[in-house]
Motif scaffolding. Sequence first.
Motif, PDB file in Angstrom:
ATOM      1  N   ILE A 114       0.843  -1.065  -0.065  1.00 19.95           N
ATOM      2  CA  ILE A 114      -0.152   0.042   0.041  1.00 19.95           C
ATOM      3  C   ILE A 114       0.865   1.314   0.016  1.00 19.95           C
ATOM      4  N   THR A 199      -3.650   0.144  -5.479  1.00 20.09           N
ATOM      5  CA  THR A 199      -3.621   1.381  -4.529  1.00 20.09           C
ATOM      6  C   THR A 199      -3.249   2.601  -5.526  1.00 20.09           C
ATOM      7  N   SER A 202      -6.228   3.413  -7.939  1.00 14.51           N
ATOM      8  CA  SER A 202      -7.347   3.973  -7.312  1.00 14.51           C
ATOM      9  C   SER A 202      -6.984   5.450  -6.831  1.00 14.51           C
ATOM     10  N   MET A 231      -7.019   9.185   0.812  1.00 14.91           N
ATOM     11  CA  MET A 231      -6.727   7.907   0.865  1.00 14.91           C
ATOM     12  C   MET A 231      -8.218   6.908   1.280  1.00 14.91           C
ATOM     13  N   ARG A 232      -8.647   7.846   1.997  1.00 15.77           N
ATOM     14  CA  ARG A 232     -10.165   7.012   2.877  1.00 15.77           C
ATOM     15  C   ARG A 232     -10.975   6.601   1.499  1.00 15.77           C
ATOM     16  N   MET A 235      -8.875   3.650  -0.784  1.00 15.28           N
ATOM     17  CA  MET A 235      -8.620   2.268  -0.331  1.00 15.28           C
ATOM     18  C   MET A 235      -9.919   1.488  -0.430  1.00 15.28           C
ATOM     19  N   VAL A 238      -9.834  -1.084  -3.279  1.00 15.51           N
ATOM     20  CA  VAL A 238      -8.620  -1.750  -3.059  1.00 15.51           C
ATOM     21  C   VAL A 238      -9.242  -2.987  -2.155  1.00 15.51           C
ATOM     22  N   LEU A 239      -9.909  -2.512  -1.061  1.00 14.66           N
ATOM     23  CA  LEU A 239     -10.435  -3.562  -0.154  1.00 14.66           C
ATOM     24  C   LEU A 239     -11.490  -4.132  -0.698  1.00 14.66           C
TER      25      LEU A 239
END
Lengths: 313, 302
Positions: A114, A199, A202, A231-232, A235, A238-239
């Motif tokens: 990440i 990451t 995105s 970032m919030r 991610m 990605v998650l």
Amino acid sequence: MATYIVRRILLLIPLVWGVVTIVFLVVHSLPGNPAAVLLGPFATASREAGLDAQWGLNQPLPVQYVRYLGNLLQGNLGTSFLTNEPAALQIEVALPYTLVLGVLATIISVIVGIPLGVLAAVKANTWLDHGSVILSLLELAAPSFLIGIVSLLVFAGDLGWLPAIGGGSFSNFGDLMAHTILPAIALGAGFHAFLTRMTRSSLLTVLHEDYIRTARAKGLSGRIVIYKHAMRNAMLPVLAVVGLYVGSIVGGTAIIEEVFARPGIGSLLINSVTGRDYIQVQACVIVLALAFVLVNLLTDVAYGVVDPRIQYR
Amino acid sequence: MQQPLTSTPGFEGERPAQPSRWAQFWRSLRHNKPAMISLVYLIFIILVAIFANRIAPYPPNTPNPAASFLPPSLAHPFGTDLFGRDIFSRVIYGSRISLLVGFISVIIGAVPGALLGMVAGLVGGTVEQVIMRIMDMFLAFPFILLAILILAFFGSGVLNVMLAIGIGSIPGYARLTHASTLTLRETTYVEAARAGGARDTRLIGKHILPNVLQTLTVFATFNIPIAILVEAGLDYLGLGVVPPTPTWGSIINEGRQSLLIAPWESIFPGLVIMVTVLAFNLFGEAISNFLDPKSAMDQRPV
């Protein structure tokens, strides 16, 4: 939230039922006399009769199926041909090693993958970005056993820094980690490359959003914009796909444990396949598939925790 | 007398000449250096596989005890193994099985997978539920695990390896085409065709398949290298192709025992796998960017 988790756990039941049913069907689609085929080199008249009785192979398939499910519900995975002990016993011995390997591989992938992806996105089109893209392309293309073999030759062979084979001792943390670090890096290479790429792409998309421009226009520092605002949201996608890659960690343990001659469910599975110990094969496959299903559930729940916009029904 | 517009002679010819789809793809490819190099390499490796018997300097399986464990040299670019067999020649012959498994297993997975996905998406109801829930159950297995399970019970061999990898990838294709079909089902032209009395088979062949084919192609292109990696992994574990047939994975497997004495036996085939998978990935990305420019936009630099 609690209802969502309960609902997801309830949904696990049909999935687990499906997994054990597929395994049952594969095992029972063997042509010929199943007892003779299953026993292979271990076949004797009395053993065949014993297996017929144990698995009820002389009974109709539906009866066998119900009995099989009943046994599983009681945690009875059958008796290994090779050791003549409950298959669950060998799994109990092997499981901790595989867990340590899988968890360490995931941790390494996340703490390397990440930040590298963030760095590549923030420094887009610099040598750092290109380097990270090339590294992840190579890692995605390299078979895990090649990475394992090369790291073994370099760090355990030439440099002699780390032990080459074995699983280490659970009573000595340092020894355990020394034995696990190389296999974990080899196992996690694909995963961390995947995380870096996801990451990066995105975050690049998010950095184009209007609200990021607004935040910058307000005069916020680049660091705050990236870590607090971008970032919030970056991610989340990605998650959402991490679960897809977890299978490669679970399935990959079979190969990596073989490369490093480590104890674990994966190497137990391969030894059982070569030894034609079908009961143990069946037990290992069920345990690994269940692990995969559980990890997928955990990533889904984590996704819900991170994204407050998810509606729980 | 004025003629109706549709029958005007030469009407088609008056349109500005549009370059064909292939010409467009070729143009986009020419500006993509990594993809171009990958394409050249892929053509090269496929030719190597086809003409292996003419290219390989030594027979792949004939032992030569006098040449045991020779390090890489001009005579043996990749060295030799315990039996004195030339690793370079074995890698050349190995490309046959490795590439064949890559291509065939993708077909074994894509055809039934796409069919199941389209039927489920179009028919809906109980059929859809049954098909997709069964696919979900198969997806609960890590890919390689399902392949190991199938090989464990049905034995090794090239055909079984293809089947094991192919069957394992059916659910992925089914899910993908199912999702696309659901979107297409709601489009006006499918609705119009349905209202016009078209049957499901015609809808699939004429309207759904041509539209899911693009996504399917992209997905399949990325599945070839995955199949090659899984095949190599299965051979590395000794579960795949029966010795002495060389495949990239099985050569590495044979090199395990002598890793410290003759690392070249494992390293060179490993590098060939890596380069081939990389080439497939880069070329696949070029196809994906061309067919679906939106995803290419996501990769854009700031």
